[in-house]
Design an enzyme around this catalytic site. Structure first.
Site, PDB file in Angstrom:
ATOM      1  N   ARG A   1       0.711  -1.143  -0.719  1.00 15.68           N
ATOM      2  CA  ARG A   1       0.138  -0.655  -0.213  1.00 15.68           C
ATOM      3  C   ARG A   1       0.916   1.135  -0.058  1.00 15.68           C
ATOM      4  O   ARG A   1       0.049   2.393  -0.162  1.00 15.68           O
ATOM      5  CB  ARG A   1      -0.742   0.049   1.277  1.00 15.68           C
ATOM      6  CG  ARG A   1      -1.862  -1.312   1.409  1.00 15.68           C
ATOM      7  CD  ARG A   1      -3.157  -1.312   2.321  1.00 15.68           C
ATOM      8  NE  ARG A   1      -4.198  -2.037   2.464  1.00 15.68           N
ATOM      9  CZ  ARG A   1      -5.106  -1.422   1.700  1.00 15.68           C
ATOM     10  NH1 ARG A   1      -4.968  -1.059   1.134  1.00 15.68           N
ATOM     11  NH2 ARG A   1      -5.605  -2.721   1.614  1.00 15.68           N
TER      12      ARG A   1
ATOM     13  N   HIS B   1       8.923 -23.238   7.243  1.00 17.15           N
ATOM     14  CA  HIS B   1      10.196 -23.159   7.176  1.00 17.15           C
ATOM     15  C   HIS B   1      11.447 -24.303   8.749  1.00 17.15           C
ATOM     16  O   HIS B   1      12.713 -24.278   8.283  1.00 17.15           O
ATOM     17  CB  HIS B   1      11.097 -21.518   7.514  1.00 17.15           C
ATOM     18  CG  HIS B   1      10.737 -21.257   9.182  1.00 17.15           C
ATOM     19  ND1 HIS B   1       9.074 -20.934  10.299  1.00 17.15           N
ATOM     20  CD2 HIS B   1      11.877 -21.495  10.461  1.00 17.15           C
ATOM     21  CE1 HIS B   1       9.205 -20.566  10.796  1.00 17.15           C
ATOM     22  NE2 HIS B   1      10.531 -21.142  11.717  1.00 17.15           N
TER      23      HIS B   1
ATOM     24  N   GLU C   1       9.812 -20.572  23.371  1.00 18.72           N
ATOM     25  CA  GLU C   1      10.513 -19.795  22.692  1.00 18.72           C
ATOM     26  C   GLU C   1      10.600 -18.624  24.434  1.00 18.72           C
ATOM     27  O   GLU C   1      10.203 -18.637  24.717  1.00 18.72           O
ATOM     28  CB  GLU C   1       9.600 -18.694  21.756  1.00 18.72           C
ATOM     29  CG  GLU C   1       9.478 -19.650  20.439  1.00 18.72           C
ATOM     30  CD  GLU C   1       8.307 -18.545  19.865  1.00 18.72           C
ATOM     31  OE1 GLU C   1       9.172 -17.254  18.916  1.00 18.72           O
ATOM     32  OE2 GLU C   1       7.594 -19.298  19.965  1.00 18.72           O
TER      33      GLU C   1
ATOM     34  N   HIS D   1       5.101 -27.168  11.704  1.00 19.02           N
ATOM     35  CA  HIS D   1       5.595 -27.096  12.739  1.00 19.02           C
ATOM     36  C   HIS D   1       5.820 -28.924  13.485  1.00 19.02           C
ATOM     37  O   HIS D   1       6.636 -29.682  12.594  1.00 19.02           O
ATOM     38  CB  HIS D   1       6.841 -26.001  13.200  1.00 19.02           C
ATOM     39  CG  HIS D   1       6.280 -24.831  13.157  1.00 19.02           C
ATOM     40  ND1 HIS D   1       6.419 -24.681  11.712  1.00 19.02           N
ATOM     41  CD2 HIS D   1       6.636 -23.350  13.072  1.00 19.02           C
ATOM     42  CE1 HIS D   1       6.308 -23.426  11.265  1.00 19.02           C
ATOM     43  NE2 HIS D   1       6.969 -22.409  12.102  1.00 19.02           N
TER      44      HIS D   1
ATOM     45  N   LYS E   1       5.507 -19.744  24.591  1.00 22.39           N
ATOM     46  CA  LYS E   1       5.972 -18.830  24.995  1.00 22.39           C
ATOM     47  C   LYS E   1       6.054 -18.182  26.411  1.00 22.39           C
ATOM     48  O   LYS E   1       5.991 -18.794  27.322  1.00 22.39           O
ATOM     49  CB  LYS E   1       4.952 -17.521  24.602  1.00 22.39           C
ATOM     50  CG  LYS E   1       5.251 -17.998  22.573  1.00 22.39           C
ATOM     51  CD  LYS E   1       4.213 -16.008  22.430  1.00 22.39           C
ATOM     52  CE  LYS E   1       4.727 -16.115  20.452  1.00 22.39           C
ATOM     53  NZ  LYS E   1       5.698 -16.802  19.549  1.00 22.39           N
TER      54      LYS E   1
END
Length: 511
Positions: free
Chosen positions: A64, A202, A240, A264, A362
């Site tokens: 944008r 990934h 994490e 994952h 987390k």
């Protein structure tokens, strides 16, 4: 007569040679987002720096912002200088910059997509990209339908054509449940052929994940132990140490299970548990993963074998941090989990009766992703009990990140004692064992997209099978009686996460 061993990892192509992409353009939607800035743009430069992109390459950003090509080029350069893994070389950058373009527009802008079509026609002529276009959707999932439909409507994709090629890259999550995943697949498959759709995970691009296959199938040492006869259970952890950062708009309502376990961790489970493929060809590898996922199921007792938590204020990284409900952009009554753990059973001959425990969270004490195969205890120990009090279970641990490598834990005699046995570890570390540095996961995956090489990309059947495992757990958690349990930031999760394993006679390994 000697036995002949056929290596299933060997392709007809000699993979020792660098694979260089052919002429093509990579179009990035969401190019101003965190993922593009921190991972994708540096990965493109690193591929160019390693000589793996052709002179006929173009990077086209779509967004944008009211930028011209020069302003977008400066933005890419800033990202490259800050995040690239390889040294900056002016001559490489000059060649890459010649093919950088920017198109201003929203997902609903017909004018923007017409300009994109004109821009791709221009780079086909000036950069020699030959009509080969990959569209990378680094955008929120609710924008997939609109972008794909715009690509179809404006003639940017021709499903019936194989040359030149068009491909689409979709970032996870692939839907939010089985029904939405099927709807997304119906939309994507109406515009792109199945071999032109690349679902990015990934983790599958990480060298250590790929080495899991080499560890099992290139060595005779481990395969005899890789089954229910020797393994007591398997733990797959993705911890994490950070909170949600600036991702409140994406993360809230998604949660840990949808964000990382559905993709994952279930992919890691499939690679750990699958049978040996006939080769590393994409179809063979996919078939074995699908067999495992089809045999896997959620626990029968969801109350006993699932755990769900949400971090509260605590200490992390040496400083006081706020709880999830206090994060900017999070509703004070949010029930989104930041800790998810559950048991998965695989009903086949190799793994029957041996549970797999998946955990993602987390605000843990440290950042680590690992797979631990915990072995059964020896059937008899010819030692006094006092001599083996400090002896735990043997384990084979595959460290995905950080400090990528493999650890073996086993018992050894303590020197200068009569016969005291204690746990010791033997470590293999990628960083110290090979002179070559591992490519970043997105480098490998972007290159595979441009090459049309699909082994590391989950196909839709795998996505559906993963949702079939997860959906019963999500439905159970959706009941207001089963809301997330608080755990202090910087700790290893809520008490229910520990008791889940204790009921089966196990404990979580401390990474």
């Amino acid at each position: 007569m000697t036995d002949t061993y056929v290596n299933p990892l060997r392709d007809a192509t000699d993979r020792r040679l660098p694979r260089v992409a052919g002429p093509c353009a990579l179009v990035m939607f969401g190019v101003t987002g965190d993922l593009a800035q921190k991972k994708l743009l540096p990965a493109v430069y690193d591929l160019a720096n390693r000589g793996l992109l052709p002179p006929g390459f173009s990077l086209v950003g779509y967004g944008r912002r009211d930028w011209d090509d020069e302003q977008f080029t400066d933005y890419v350069l800033e990202s490259v200088k800050e995040r690239a893994r390889t040294p900056f070389r002016a001559e490489v950058w000059r060649q890459l910059a010649e093919g950088i373009r920017f198109v201003t527009g929203g997902f609903d802008s017909d004018e923007g997509f017409e300009q994109l079509k004109e821009t791709l026609r221009e780079v086909d002529e000036t950069q020699g990209t030959e009509g080969n276009h990959a569209f990378y959707l680094s955008i929120p999932p609710d924008g997939f339908d609109q972008v794909i439909e715009q690509l179809r409507r404006h003639g940017l994709v021709d499903k019936s054509r194989t040359t030149p090629w068009n491909r689409v890259v979709i970032e996870k999550p692939f839907g939010h449940d089985l029904a939405s995943a099927r709807e997304l697949e119906e939309k994507v498959s109406s515009v792109f052929s199945s071999d032109s759709v690349f679902r990015i995970d990934h983790y599958l691009g990480k060298e250590t994940v790929q080495n899991m296959l080499a560890l099992r199938f290139a060595n005779q040492l481990f395969e005899p132990l890789w089954n229910r006869n020797y393994v007591s259970h398997v733990q797959i952890t993705m911890a994490e140490d950070i909170g949600i950062g600036g991702r409140a708009g994406y993360y809230d309502g998604i949660g840990a299970a949808r964000d990382v376990i559905q993709n994952h961790l279930l992919q890691l489970l499939a690679l750990v548990a699958m049978e040996e493929p006939a080769s590393f060809e994409a179809g063979q590898l996919r078939a074995e993963k699908e067999k495992v996922l089809a045999a896997a199921r959620a626990p029968r007792n969801l109350k006993s074998h699932t755990a769900r938590g949400q971090y509260t204020a605590g200490w992390a990284g040496g400083q006081r941090v706020r709880g999830y409900l206090e994060e900017e952009g999070i509703a004070p009554d949010s029930q989104t989990e930041t800790y998810a753990a559950f048991r998965v059973d695989i009903d086949n001959r190799r793994w029957a009766g041996r549970p797999f425990y998946l955990r993602a969270a987390k605000r843990m004490p440290r950042r680590v992703t690992e797979i631990a195969l915990m072995l059964r205890p020896a059937p008899h120990l010819p030692f006094h009990l006092a001599d083996t009090e400090q002896l735990g279970a043997n384990a084979l641990v595959l460290r995905i990140q950080p400090n990528e490598g493999i650890t073996m834990r086993f018992g050894a005699k303590v020197p200068a004692t009569q016969m005291e046995i204690r746990d010791v570890t033997m470590d293999f570390n990628y960083g110290t064992s090979f002179a070559e540095s591992s490519p970043e996961a997105y480098e490998r995956l972007i290159l595979d997209v441009l090459l049309g090489d699909p082994p590391l990309f989950p196909q839709h059947t795998e996505v559906e099978l993963s949702w079939k495992i997860l959906d019963p757990i999500l439905d159970y958690w959706a009941d207001k009686e089963h809301q997330p349990e608080g755990y202090a930031a910087g700790t290893w999760g809520p008490p229910s996460g520990r008791t889940m394993l204790e009921r089966d006679g196990f404990t979580w390994r401390r990474p």
